[in-house]
Scaffold this motif. Sequence first.
Motif: not given
Length: 112
Positions: A22-28, A46-47, A90-94
Amino acid sequence: MSARWHITHQDGSVTLSRHLPARFDVAASTQLPPARPVRLAHQIRQDLWRVLSSLRGFSPVVCLEPTANGWEVTAGGRVMGRSAPGVEATIDALLSDPAKRTRWITHARVTV
């Protein structure tokens, strides 16, 4: 829940990913109350896919680490190619969306 997803358990944490490692190139990240971790990870995934499916080469990853009050959730994933600006926002808003948080917890609630 598809067998195409890798669920990794390590020291109390749970990671859901399409690819290993597993790899996080982008994350929140966010905090969530106690819930069943695999169900919670799938709901978030899913979201996450719904909001980022147009990002070329994106593969979601959700990691839940236990805390005293529930879970520390890191959501994001792997991006094969260039990441678009604002993806982490966008991830943080989700992860901050109250309606989605309520739905995730309701779906994954711990029943006694």
